[in-house]
Scaffold this motif. Structure first.
Motif, mmCIF file in Angstrom:
data_model
loop_
_atom_site.group_PDB
_atom_site.id
_atom_site.type_symbol
_atom_site.label_atom_id
_atom_site.label_comp_id
_atom_site.label_asym_id
_atom_site.label_seq_id
_atom_site.Cartn_x
_atom_site.Cartn_y
_atom_site.Cartn_z
ATOM 1 N N UNK A 109 3.933 -101.107 -21.647
ATOM 2 C CA UNK A 109 4.450 -100.530 -22.884
ATOM 3 C C UNK A 109 3.934 -101.325 -24.076
ATOM 4 N N UNK A 110 3.851 -100.665 -25.190
ATOM 5 C CA UNK A 110 3.501 -101.316 -26.450
ATOM 6 C C UNK A 110 4.695 -101.168 -27.375
ATOM 7 N N UNK A 111 5.054 -102.252 -28.065
ATOM 8 C CA UNK A 111 6.253 -102.208 -28.908
ATOM 9 C C UNK A 111 6.139 -103.207 -30.056
ATOM 10 N N UNK A 112 7.077 -103.104 -30.961
ATOM 11 C CA UNK A 112 7.192 -104.007 -32.098
ATOM 12 C C UNK A 112 8.144 -105.125 -31.697
ATOM 13 N N UNK A 113 7.695 -106.376 -31.726
ATOM 14 C CA UNK A 113 8.592 -107.497 -31.453
ATOM 15 C C UNK A 113 9.664 -107.546 -32.534
ATOM 16 N N UNK A 114 10.884 -107.883 -32.141
ATOM 17 C CA UNK A 114 12.005 -107.905 -33.086
ATOM 18 C C UNK A 114 11.785 -108.850 -34.261
ATOM 19 N N UNK A 115 10.978 -109.896 -34.079
ATOM 20 C CA UNK A 115 10.715 -110.822 -35.180
ATOM 21 C C UNK A 115 10.124 -110.139 -36.401
ATOM 22 N N UNK A 116 9.331 -109.108 -36.195
ATOM 23 C CA UNK A 116 8.788 -108.325 -37.301
ATOM 24 C C UNK A 116 9.610 -107.088 -37.581
ATOM 25 N N UNK A 117 10.137 -106.466 -36.534
ATOM 26 C CA UNK A 117 10.887 -105.214 -36.691
ATOM 27 C C UNK A 117 12.148 -105.409 -37.512
ATOM 28 N N UNK A 118 12.734 -106.598 -37.482
ATOM 29 C CA UNK A 118 13.987 -106.835 -38.198
ATOM 30 C C UNK A 118 13.780 -107.285 -39.636
ATOM 31 N N UNK A 119 12.537 -107.403 -40.058
ATOM 32 C CA UNK A 119 12.254 -107.725 -41.452
ATOM 33 C C UNK A 119 12.279 -106.440 -42.277
ATOM 34 N N UNK A 120 12.497 -106.546 -43.604
ATOM 35 C CA UNK A 120 12.502 -105.335 -44.435
ATOM 36 C C UNK A 120 11.233 -104.510 -44.239
ATOM 37 N N UNK A 121 11.383 -103.238 -44.072
ATOM 38 C CA UNK A 121 10.306 -102.272 -43.876
ATOM 39 C C UNK A 121 9.604 -102.391 -42.526
ATOM 40 N N UNK A 122 9.970 -103.357 -41.711
ATOM 41 C CA UNK A 122 9.548 -103.440 -40.322
ATOM 42 C C UNK A 122 8.091 -103.535 -39.965
ATOM 43 N N UNK A 123 7.197 -102.986 -40.711
ATOM 44 C CA UNK A 123 5.784 -103.043 -40.355
ATOM 45 C C UNK A 123 5.344 -101.857 -39.517
ATOM 46 N N UNK A 124 4.065 -101.525 -39.615
ATOM 47 C CA UNK A 124 3.486 -100.414 -38.859
ATOM 48 C C UNK A 124 2.179 -100.874 -38.234
ATOM 49 N N UNK A 125 1.994 -100.483 -36.967
ATOM 50 C CA UNK A 125 0.798 -100.883 -36.230
ATOM 51 C C UNK A 125 0.316 -99.734 -35.376
ATOM 52 N N UNK A 126 -0.934 -99.859 -34.942
ATOM 53 C CA UNK A 126 -1.509 -98.911 -33.982
ATOM 54 C C UNK A 126 -2.009 -99.728 -32.797
ATOM 55 N N UNK A 127 -1.572 -99.353 -31.595
ATOM 56 C CA UNK A 127 -1.995 -99.998 -30.355
ATOM 57 C C UNK A 127 -3.046 -99.131 -29.686
ATOM 58 N N UNK A 128 -4.086 -99.761 -29.112
ATOM 59 C CA UNK A 128 -5.089 -99.011 -28.373
ATOM 60 C C UNK A 128 -5.710 -99.903 -27.294
ATOM 61 N N UNK A 129 -6.293 -99.255 -26.295
ATOM 62 C CA UNK A 129 -6.967 -99.947 -25.201
ATOM 63 C C UNK A 129 -8.384 -99.423 -25.153
ATOM 64 N N UNK A 130 -9.345 -100.333 -25.073
ATOM 65 C CA UNK A 130 -10.757 -99.961 -25.128
ATOM 66 C C UNK A 130 -11.491 -100.409 -23.867
ATOM 67 N N UNK A 131 -12.436 -99.588 -23.430
ATOM 68 C CA UNK A 131 -13.280 -99.965 -22.296
ATOM 69 C C UNK A 131 -14.636 -100.490 -22.772
#
Length: 135
Positions: A109-131
């Motif tokens: 699974x890919x997720x936002x760690x609570x250390x960033x998620x609990x800050x104001x506005x939480x942050x946005x990311x894109x997860x991907x896997x490359x070959x």
């Protein structure tokens, strides 16, 4: 995928001995992009191997450090209030891992760690896997 969506992922077609890259990209909120690759593991006919047991060939991160079972600053890797096992990093990051022989899939699974998620506005990311080496 947005980090708040804790979706499952699978990268079929990985073959033993070749590299794959786990990539987290920033989507405009770099200071809160604490990323978690939760329980990433290779699966094949011979069973399963945790990516954290295999280790990585190389890793870069936009801030902090890449850690096994810890977040980007070395604290507990925590998702939705639960301590989890996996890889903690920060966008933008690229982690190269060599697929063990006999393994054909990468799951977790890919997720936002609570250390960033609990800050104001939480942050946005894109997860991907490359070959192939990501650009």
């Amino acid at each position: 995928m947005r980090a708040a969506f804790q979706g499952h992922w699978m990268a079929p077609g990985a073959f033993g001995g070749v590299p794959v890259w786990l990539v987290v990209e920033d989507e405009g909120s770099i200071e809160r992009d604490w990323a978690a690759w939760v329980e990433p593991r290779f699966v094949g006919a011979a069973g399963q191997r945790a990516v954290t047991d295999v280790g990585w060939v190389s890793a870069t991160t936009g801030w902090g450090s890449v850690h096994k079972d810890r977040n980007t600053v070395g604290g507990p890797l925590t998702v939705a209030g639960r301590v989890v096992k996996g890889i903690g990093t920060h966008a933008t990051s690229v982690i190269e891992v060599k697929v063990p022989e006999g393994m054909t899939r990468l799951v977790g699974r890919a997720a936002h760690d609570d250390g960033g998620a609990q800050q104001p506005d939480g942050g946005k990311m894109r997860f991907s896997i490359h070959s192939q080496v990501p650009k």
